[in-house]
Design a protein around this motif. Structure first.
Motif, PDB file in Angstrom:
ATOM      1  N   ASN A 198     -20.572  -4.227  -0.795  1.00  0.00           N
ATOM      2  CA  ASN A 198     -19.024  -3.545  -0.876  1.00  0.00           C
ATOM      3  C   ASN A 198     -18.483  -4.093  -0.052  1.00  0.00           C
ATOM      4  O   ASN A 198     -16.980  -3.860  -0.963  1.00  0.00           O
ATOM      5  CB  ASN A 198     -19.387  -1.902  -0.527  1.00  0.00           C
ATOM      6  CG  ASN A 198     -20.786  -0.809  -0.001  1.00  0.00           C
ATOM      7  OD1 ASN A 198     -20.432  -0.446  -1.812  1.00  0.00           O
ATOM      8  ND2 ASN A 198     -21.236  -0.285   0.494  1.00  0.00           N
ATOM      9  N   GLN A 199     -17.781  -4.933   0.416  1.00  0.00           N
ATOM     10  CA  GLN A 199     -16.401  -5.598   1.368  1.00  0.00           C
ATOM     11  C   GLN A 199     -16.377  -6.613  -0.215  1.00  0.00           C
ATOM     12  O   GLN A 199     -14.759  -6.471  -0.647  1.00  0.00           O
ATOM     13  CB  GLN A 199     -16.744  -6.432   2.286  1.00  0.00           C
ATOM     14  CG  GLN A 199     -16.932  -5.610   3.744  1.00  0.00           C
ATOM     15  CD  GLN A 199     -15.679  -4.986   3.431  1.00  0.00           C
ATOM     16  OE1 GLN A 199     -14.329  -5.606   3.416  1.00  0.00           O
ATOM     17  NE2 GLN A 199     -15.510  -3.924   4.185  1.00  0.00           N
ATOM     18  N   PHE A 248     -11.737   2.350  -0.456  1.00  0.00           N
ATOM     19  CA  PHE A 248      -9.896   1.071   0.127  1.00  0.00           C
ATOM     20  C   PHE A 248      -9.049   2.037  -0.449  1.00  0.00           C
ATOM     21  O   PHE A 248      -9.067   2.816  -1.071  1.00  0.00           O
ATOM     22  CB  PHE A 248     -10.987   0.164  -1.293  1.00  0.00           C
ATOM     23  CG  PHE A 248     -10.920   0.351  -2.674  1.00  0.00           C
ATOM     24  CD1 PHE A 248      -9.907  -0.409  -2.936  1.00  0.00           C
ATOM     25  CD2 PHE A 248     -12.057   0.704  -2.580  1.00  0.00           C
ATOM     26  CE1 PHE A 248      -9.528  -0.226  -4.207  1.00  0.00           C
ATOM     27  CE2 PHE A 248     -11.769   0.997  -4.701  1.00  0.00           C
ATOM     28  CZ  PHE A 248     -10.909   0.485  -5.262  1.00  0.00           C
ATOM     29  N   ASN A 249      -7.724   1.156   0.208  1.00  0.00           N
ATOM     30  CA  ASN A 249      -6.887   1.311   0.078  1.00  0.00           C
ATOM     31  C   ASN A 249      -6.076   0.535  -1.012  1.00  0.00           C
ATOM     32  O   ASN A 249      -6.444  -0.795  -1.945  1.00  0.00           O
ATOM     33  CB  ASN A 249      -5.495   1.136   1.043  1.00  0.00           C
ATOM     34  CG  ASN A 249      -5.982   1.676   2.236  1.00  0.00           C
ATOM     35  OD1 ASN A 249      -6.088   3.386   2.110  1.00  0.00           O
ATOM     36  ND2 ASN A 249      -6.030   0.741   3.727  1.00  0.00           N
ATOM     37  N   VAL A 250      -5.189   1.257  -1.922  1.00  0.00           N
ATOM     38  CA  VAL A 250      -5.095   0.803  -3.131  1.00  0.00           C
ATOM     39  C   VAL A 250      -3.026  -0.180  -2.917  1.00  0.00           C
ATOM     40  O   VAL A 250      -2.945   0.478  -2.480  1.00  0.00           O
ATOM     41  CB  VAL A 250      -5.340   1.771  -4.127  1.00  0.00           C
ATOM     42  CG1 VAL A 250      -4.279   0.923  -5.675  1.00  0.00           C
ATOM     43  CG2 VAL A 250      -6.448   2.063  -5.004  1.00  0.00           C
ATOM     44  N   ARG A 309     -10.009   3.934  -8.660  1.00  0.00           N
ATOM     45  CA  ARG A 309     -10.534   3.438  -7.091  1.00  0.00           C
ATOM     46  C   ARG A 309     -11.108   4.651  -7.027  1.00  0.00           C
ATOM     47  O   ARG A 309     -12.709   5.024  -6.063  1.00  0.00           O
ATOM     48  CB  ARG A 309      -9.128   3.599  -6.008  1.00  0.00           C
ATOM     49  CG  ARG A 309      -9.652   3.549  -4.295  1.00  0.00           C
ATOM     50  CD  ARG A 309      -9.455   5.194  -3.757  1.00  0.00           C
ATOM     51  NE  ARG A 309      -8.784   5.738  -4.010  1.00  0.00           N
ATOM     52  CZ  ARG A 309      -6.949   5.839  -3.551  1.00  0.00           C
ATOM     53  NH1 ARG A 309      -7.193   4.659  -2.455  1.00  0.00           N
ATOM     54  NH2 ARG A 309      -6.788   5.965  -3.243  1.00  0.00           N
ATOM     55  N   GLU A 327       0.879  -1.101   0.067  1.00  0.00           N
ATOM     56  CA  GLU A 327       0.112   0.009   0.283  1.00  0.00           C
ATOM     57  C   GLU A 327       0.640   1.031  -0.045  1.00  0.00           C
ATOM     58  O   GLU A 327       0.723   1.645  -0.649  1.00  0.00           O
ATOM     59  CB  GLU A 327      -0.657  -0.036   0.741  1.00  0.00           C
ATOM     60  CG  GLU A 327      -2.238  -0.985   0.654  1.00  0.00           C
ATOM     61  CD  GLU A 327      -3.102  -1.208   2.001  1.00  0.00           C
ATOM     62  OE1 GLU A 327      -2.953  -0.258   3.095  1.00  0.00           O
ATOM     63  OE2 GLU A 327      -3.718  -1.758   1.887  1.00  0.00           O
ATOM     64  N   ILE A 346     -14.375  -4.429  -2.874  1.00  0.00           N
ATOM     65  CA  ILE A 346     -13.404  -4.237  -2.030  1.00  0.00           C
ATOM     66  C   ILE A 346     -12.348  -5.230  -2.556  1.00  0.00           C
ATOM     67  O   ILE A 346     -10.759  -5.366  -3.424  1.00  0.00           O
ATOM     68  CB  ILE A 346     -12.867  -3.620  -1.119  1.00  0.00           C
ATOM     69  CG1 ILE A 346     -14.450  -2.378  -0.489  1.00  0.00           C
ATOM     70  CG2 ILE A 346     -12.036  -3.251  -0.472  1.00  0.00           C
ATOM     71  CD1 ILE A 346     -14.130  -1.870   0.677  1.00  0.00           C
ATOM     72  N   THR A 347     -12.949  -6.307  -2.224  1.00  0.00           N
ATOM     73  CA  THR A 347     -11.488  -7.623  -1.873  1.00  0.00           C
ATOM     74  C   THR A 347     -11.608  -7.749  -3.208  1.00  0.00           C
ATOM     75  O   THR A 347      -9.795  -8.227  -4.285  1.00  0.00           O
ATOM     76  CB  THR A 347     -12.569  -8.760  -1.424  1.00  0.00           C
ATOM     77  OG1 THR A 347     -13.177  -8.033  -0.166  1.00  0.00           O
ATOM     78  CG2 THR A 347     -12.081  -9.529  -1.473  1.00  0.00           C
ATOM     79  N   MET A 393     -11.963  -5.707  -6.444  1.00  0.00           N
ATOM     80  CA  MET A 393     -11.046  -4.528  -7.066  1.00  0.00           C
ATOM     81  C   MET A 393      -9.734  -5.427  -6.289  1.00  0.00           C
ATOM     82  O   MET A 393      -8.799  -4.480  -7.584  1.00  0.00           O
ATOM     83  CB  MET A 393     -11.296  -3.205  -6.676  1.00  0.00           C
ATOM     84  CG  MET A 393     -12.299  -2.955  -7.728  1.00  0.00           C
ATOM     85  SD  MET A 393     -12.472  -2.770  -9.088  1.00  0.00           S
ATOM     86  CE  MET A 393     -11.701  -1.359  -9.342  1.00  0.00           C
ATOM     87  N   ARG A 394      -8.855  -5.505  -5.521  1.00  0.00           N
ATOM     88  CA  ARG A 394      -7.637  -5.168  -4.881  1.00  0.00           C
ATOM     89  C   ARG A 394      -6.556  -6.287  -5.922  1.00  0.00           C
ATOM     90  O   ARG A 394      -5.954  -6.744  -6.257  1.00  0.00           O
ATOM     91  CB  ARG A 394      -7.411  -5.428  -3.367  1.00  0.00           C
ATOM     92  CG  ARG A 394      -7.190  -4.450  -2.621  1.00  0.00           C
ATOM     93  CD  ARG A 394      -8.122  -3.992  -1.384  1.00  0.00           C
ATOM     94  NE  ARG A 394      -6.773  -4.709  -0.615  1.00  0.00           N
ATOM     95  CZ  ARG A 394      -6.072  -4.167  -0.353  1.00  0.00           C
ATOM     96  NH1 ARG A 394      -5.894  -2.723   0.115  1.00  0.00           N
ATOM     97  NH2 ARG A 394      -4.976  -4.927   1.119  1.00  0.00           N
ATOM     98  N   PRO A 445     -17.504   2.782  -1.777  1.00  0.00           N
ATOM     99  CA  PRO A 445     -16.829   2.567  -1.032  1.00  0.00           C
ATOM    100  C   PRO A 445     -15.553   2.959  -1.074  1.00  0.00           C
ATOM    101  O   PRO A 445     -14.759   3.049  -2.263  1.00  0.00           O
ATOM    102  CB  PRO A 445     -16.839   0.423  -0.549  1.00  0.00           C
ATOM    103  CG  PRO A 445     -17.206   0.309  -2.009  1.00  0.00           C
ATOM    104  CD  PRO A 445     -18.092   0.925  -2.454  1.00  0.00           C
TER     105      PRO A 445
END
Ligand code: HEM
Ligand SMILES: *[C@@H]1O[C@H](CO)[C@@H](O)[C@H](O)[C@H]1NC(C)=O
Ligand SMILES: *[C@@H]1O[C@H](CO)[C@@H](O)[C@H](O)[C@H]1NC(C)=O
Length: 322
Positions: A291-292, A138-140, A127, A25, A295-296, A298-299, A136
């Motif tokens: 959303n959860q 989230f960290n990239v 993001r 990150e 995020i998972t 997309m990462r 949502p």
């Protein structure tokens, strides 16, 4: 003392797997600490000029990652018309997506030249546009290098078609290390943006020998689509993919699927196929779960086939190799 510091850094990098093809990150914490702020400013400026920026860049990230990995190969310009972006799916990659990445990278170059890859800029932008549409935060993970190959001929077979069934979708996503849950969550990106009529016209006019209209389509919605997309319509006409809340990143996409208002076969099958239906029902009813999962996914998508370490290059101009 200095050598001990270097030795410690090396140990930490080996332990965290950073020398080993993984992303982190805070990759630019010491080399370009402002990068995410600078990118966000460029994105906000572009979004304030045109909403298309949002769906265009989100889709661009997906197409980049599925062809050669997330390495900004899709941004390479092509004087000969044979680069990745020139493949037959190109017509629909909106120019505003490319423009956003190019402008954000220029802004980054002005503060830390030669440090941040176009692939990482695209990941941050993807993001930021989700957030800009109400999705949502989230960290990239960062540390990607830019690819050295961009060819239209290498696109075929790597991107899903709107006519795909769940088996075909699962096969293609699993080749990119994504599960069925990831695939269903990422399809939620179709809560934003536009589609040209020819991508779903078969569902309205020539579905099967027994029924011209796809029976899984809600009849009222089918009629709306026929009104918007008569046969032989201007190929430039595009319609909202989420007919209810087209400019908001939300879970209404899944509510639409439950109501028979999935635009593509590849959308509607997620509900008609019993293997994925319970997930669709859950995402339709539970924004937090969607959303959860998004995020998972997309990462994970952002890790597809990435180049790290000294692979590839840090492109100066996203549209051309150094
Ligand atoms: C599951 C398989 C998928 C299929 C078959 C598919 C197919 C398509 C098609 C045919 C279009 C319309 C293009 C046009 O006519 O302009 C489209 C648009 C779009 N797709 Fe997908 N897609 C898939 C997954 C994804 C994923 C994973 C994302 C991102 C995470 C994504 C994001 C988008 C966005 C945002 C648009 C709107 C683009 C715009 O308005 O410029 N899609 N997709
Ligand atoms: C898309 O690709 C086709 C075939 O390669 C080409 O004829 C067309 O000009 C391209 N369109 C755009 C908008 O780049
Ligand atoms: C999938 O994961 C495996 C094992 O971690 C890795 O070797 C491979 O490169 C990944 N594939 C893609 C397309 O990222």
């Amino acid at each position: 003392m200095r050598s001990i510091v270097y030795w410690l850094i090396t140990v930490v990098m080996v332990l965290t797997g950073n020398g080993n093809g993984q992303l982190v990150e805070n990759f630019y914490a010491s080399t370009c600490p402002m990068v995410e702020l600078v990118v966000k400013q460029a994105v906000d400026t572009k979004v304030s000029q045109t909403f298309t920026t949002i769906p265009a860049t989100l889709r661009l990230f997906f197409h980049d990652c599925f062809v050669e990995g997330c390495d900004a190969s899709v941004i390479i310009a092509s004087p000969n018309g044979d680069a990745e972006k020139d493949a037959s799916d190109n017509l629909s990659l909106a120019g505003d997506g490319f423009d956003t990445v190019i402008k954000a990278k220029q802004a980054v170059e002005s503060v830390c030249p030669g440090v941040v890859s176009c692939a990482d800029v695209l990941a941050i932008v993807a993001r930021d546009v989700v957030v800009a549409a109400g999705g949502p935060l989230f960290n990239v993970q960062l540390g990607r290098r830019d690819g050295l190959i961009s060819q239209a001929s290498r696109v075929a077979g790597n991107l899903p078609l709107p006519t795909f069934n769940t088996n075909q979708l699962n096969t293609m996503f699993s080749r990119h290390n994504l599960t069925e849950l990831d695939m269903i969550a990422l399809s939620g990106a179709h809560t934003l943006g536009f589609s040209h009529c020819n991508r779903f016209a078969n569902r309205l006019y020539s579905f099967s020998s027994s029924s011209k209209v796809d029976p899984s389509l809600n009849p009222t919605y089918a009629q709306q689509l026929m009104d918007a997309c008569p046969q032989n319509v201007d190929p430039n006409i595009a319609i909202n993919m989420d007919p209810e809340t087209p400019t908001t990143f939300d879970n209404v996409y899944y509510q639409n699927l439950v109501a028979g208002k999935g635009l593509f076969t590849s959308d509607q099958v997620l509900f008609t196929d019993p293997s994925s239906r319970s997930t669709v029902n859950n995402f339709a009813n539970n924004l937090g779960d969607f959303n959860q999962a998004f995020i998972t996914a997309m990462r994970k998508l952002g890790q597809t086939g990435v180049k790290t370490g000294n692979q590839g290059e840090i492109r100066r101009d996203c549209t051309s190799f150094n």
